[in-house]
Design a protein around this motif. Structure first.
Motif, PDB file in Angstrom:
ATOM      1  N   ILE A 160      -3.799  43.592  41.903  1.00 30.94           N
ATOM      2  CA  ILE A 160      -3.111  42.385  41.850  1.00 30.94           C
ATOM      3  C   ILE A 160      -3.346  41.617  40.545  1.00 30.94           C
ATOM      4  O   ILE A 160      -3.155  40.255  40.474  1.00 30.94           O
ATOM      5  CB  ILE A 160      -4.032  41.430  43.010  1.00 30.94           C
ATOM      6  CG1 ILE A 160      -5.366  41.178  42.607  1.00 30.94           C
ATOM      7  CG2 ILE A 160      -3.793  42.122  44.513  1.00 30.94           C
ATOM      8  CD1 ILE A 160      -6.027  40.310  43.541  1.00 30.94           C
ATOM      9  N   LYS A 161      -3.053  42.369  39.611  1.00 30.40           N
ATOM     10  CA  LYS A 161      -3.131  41.929  38.174  1.00 30.40           C
ATOM     11  C   LYS A 161      -2.087  40.814  37.775  1.00 30.40           C
ATOM     12  O   LYS A 161      -2.610  39.866  37.486  1.00 30.40           O
ATOM     13  CB  LYS A 161      -3.477  42.821  37.171  1.00 30.40           C
ATOM     14  CG  LYS A 161      -3.454  42.508  35.587  1.00 30.40           C
ATOM     15  CD  LYS A 161      -3.662  43.752  34.730  1.00 30.40           C
ATOM     16  CE  LYS A 161      -2.526  44.599  34.717  1.00 30.40           C
ATOM     17  NZ  LYS A 161      -2.714  45.586  33.678  1.00 30.40           N
ATOM     18  N   LYS A 162      -0.710  41.394  38.275  1.00 33.07           N
ATOM     19  CA  LYS A 162       0.160  40.436  37.917  1.00 33.07           C
ATOM     20  C   LYS A 162       0.115  39.199  38.554  1.00 33.07           C
ATOM     21  O   LYS A 162       0.479  38.008  38.245  1.00 33.07           O
ATOM     22  CB  LYS A 162       1.438  41.136  38.223  1.00 33.07           C
ATOM     23  CG  LYS A 162       1.848  42.463  37.441  1.00 33.07           C
ATOM     24  CD  LYS A 162       3.163  42.742  37.859  1.00 33.07           C
ATOM     25  CE  LYS A 162       3.629  44.188  36.994  1.00 33.07           C
ATOM     26  NZ  LYS A 162       5.081  44.304  37.222  1.00 33.07           N
ATOM     27  N   ASP A 163      -0.354  38.920  39.853  1.00 29.13           N
ATOM     28  CA  ASP A 163      -0.476  38.001  40.761  1.00 29.13           C
ATOM     29  C   ASP A 163      -1.484  37.028  40.032  1.00 29.13           C
ATOM     30  O   ASP A 163      -1.263  35.708  40.015  1.00 29.13           O
ATOM     31  CB  ASP A 163      -0.914  38.169  42.184  1.00 29.13           C
ATOM     32  CG  ASP A 163       0.098  38.839  42.808  1.00 29.13           C
ATOM     33  OD1 ASP A 163       1.286  38.870  42.483  1.00 29.13           O
ATOM     34  OD2 ASP A 163      -0.127  39.566  43.841  1.00 29.13           O
ATOM     35  N   ILE A 164      -2.563  37.743  39.491  1.00 29.47           N
ATOM     36  CA  ILE A 164      -3.710  36.936  38.866  1.00 29.47           C
ATOM     37  C   ILE A 164      -3.350  36.143  37.846  1.00 29.47           C
ATOM     38  O   ILE A 164      -3.627  34.956  37.509  1.00 29.47           O
ATOM     39  CB  ILE A 164      -4.653  37.896  38.507  1.00 29.47           C
ATOM     40  CG1 ILE A 164      -5.642  38.414  39.910  1.00 29.47           C
ATOM     41  CG2 ILE A 164      -5.839  37.018  37.515  1.00 29.47           C
ATOM     42  CD1 ILE A 164      -6.628  39.376  39.465  1.00 29.47           C
ATOM     43  N   LYS A 165      -2.448  36.768  36.806  1.00 27.98           N
ATOM     44  CA  LYS A 165      -1.962  36.208  35.785  1.00 27.98           C
ATOM     45  C   LYS A 165      -0.770  34.953  36.128  1.00 27.98           C
ATOM     46  O   LYS A 165      -0.889  34.015  35.332  1.00 27.98           O
ATOM     47  CB  LYS A 165      -1.387  37.179  34.772  1.00 27.98           C
ATOM     48  CG  LYS A 165      -2.507  38.030  34.138  1.00 27.98           C
ATOM     49  CD  LYS A 165      -2.016  38.999  33.039  1.00 27.98           C
ATOM     50  CE  LYS A 165      -3.308  39.865  32.384  1.00 27.98           C
ATOM     51  NZ  LYS A 165      -2.924  40.939  31.456  1.00 27.98           N
ATOM     52  N   ALA A 166      -0.063  35.356  37.014  1.00 25.71           N
ATOM     53  CA  ALA A 166       1.175  34.613  37.170  1.00 25.71           C
ATOM     54  C   ALA A 166       1.029  33.612  38.135  1.00 25.71           C
ATOM     55  O   ALA A 166       1.667  32.588  38.161  1.00 25.71           O
ATOM     56  CB  ALA A 166       2.491  35.472  37.474  1.00 25.71           C
ATOM     57  N   ASP A 167      -0.117  33.645  38.937  1.00 22.26           N
ATOM     58  CA  ASP A 167      -0.406  32.878  39.965  1.00 22.26           C
ATOM     59  C   ASP A 167      -1.604  31.879  39.869  1.00 22.26           C
ATOM     60  O   ASP A 167      -1.461  30.772  39.558  1.00 22.26           O
ATOM     61  CB  ASP A 167      -0.124  33.320  41.379  1.00 22.26           C
ATOM     62  CG  ASP A 167      -0.324  32.391  42.570  1.00 22.26           C
ATOM     63  OD1 ASP A 167      -0.541  31.255  42.352  1.00 22.26           O
ATOM     64  OD2 ASP A 167      -0.440  33.046  43.743  1.00 22.26           O
ATOM     65  N   TYR A 168      -2.784  32.667  39.994  1.00 29.67           N
ATOM     66  CA  TYR A 168      -4.042  32.072  40.096  1.00 29.67           C
ATOM     67  C   TYR A 168      -4.372  31.439  38.809  1.00 29.67           C
ATOM     68  O   TYR A 168      -4.836  30.246  39.203  1.00 29.67           O
ATOM     69  CB  TYR A 168      -5.188  33.238  40.648  1.00 29.67           C
ATOM     70  CG  TYR A 168      -6.556  32.505  40.844  1.00 29.67           C
ATOM     71  CD1 TYR A 168      -6.599  32.153  42.250  1.00 29.67           C
ATOM     72  CD2 TYR A 168      -7.460  32.165  39.943  1.00 29.67           C
ATOM     73  CE1 TYR A 168      -7.755  31.496  42.685  1.00 29.67           C
ATOM     74  CE2 TYR A 168      -8.548  31.430  40.402  1.00 29.67           C
ATOM     75  CZ  TYR A 168      -8.663  31.245  41.819  1.00 29.67           C
ATOM     76  OH  TYR A 168      -9.786  30.322  42.173  1.00 29.67           O
TER      77      TYR A 168
END
Length: 227
Positions: free
Chosen positions: A31-39
């Protein structure tokens, strides 16, 4: 969520990520992309605590994961929920399989307290293609109510799969290193060959020039003798 309660030696494990410590990095990687783009953009307190005023594009993945792992292992509830939801969303095929099989056992499967051995076998039938690691991670993160014996078997399979994966990765790295050595040596060989050919070419040109000069001198001497 599918209510989850895992017991080992009579102890209730409250923090799922303590149980999943060997796979925390794998979970975060998926979920690396979600971590950087969201969280990281949404939780200013978390960001300030771990990274201060540094810009996001300057952060290394390793330090981001380290901060996440620290908070998850300390039981950060909202972060845990966020990670679980995003990981499960990425594995919708697993969720669909479990929801279908559990519905066959009990339509309101969220009310299940603990599956029996045969019921567990029914749920797990046909899950081989998901892989041992994802199957175990899903069962823990999404709260499947398997009995302890099933969880222990799933964990053992996941650990074995991880060991094999790491061994294969090490082998691939070794092969890559050998390939890099071969390529470097081939480049060096080509460089030496070009240098040799250039040197030979230079010597040949000098030989041709010297030979031509000698021929001219010989012709000049012959003319003098004939005069």
């Amino acid at each position: 969520m599918l209510c989850f309660r895992y017991q080992q030696a009579g102890d209730f494990v409250e923090n799922k990520f303590e149980l999943l410590r060997p796979w925390v990095n794998d979970i975060l990687t998926s979920i690396k992309k979600d971590i950087k783009a969201d969280y990281l953009l949404g939780d200013k307190v978390f960001y300030k605590k771990h990274f201060g005023n540094r810009p996001l594009n300057r952060l290394q993945t390793e330090e981001i994961f380290s901060a996440f792992e620290k908070e998850l292992l300390e039981g950060h509830e909202s972060l845990t929920e966020w990670v679980v939801n995003h990981w499960v969303f990425k594995h919708g095929d697993l969720y669909a399989h479990f929801a279908e099989r559990l519905s066959e056992i009990r339509p309101d499967f969220n009310e299940l307290k603990e599956l029996t051995g045969p019921e567990s076998d029914q749920v797990l039938r046909g899950t081989e293609h998901f892989g041992a690691v994802d199957l175990y991670l899903f069962s823990v993160l999404n709260g499947v109510v398997f009995p302890s014996s099933i969880f222990e078997a799933l964990r053992a399979d996941a650990l074995e799969a991880k060991k094999i994966e790491e061994a294969n990765a090490a082998s691939d790295l070794t092969q890559e290193t050998l390939q890099q050595i071969i390529e470097r040596q081939q480049r060096e060989l080509s460089r030496l060959q070009e240098k040799f050919e250039s040197k030979v070419s230079g010597v040949l040109r000098k030989y041709q020039v010297d030979t031509e000069a000698l021929k001219k001198q010989i012709r000049a001497l012959q003319k003098q003798l004939q005069a």
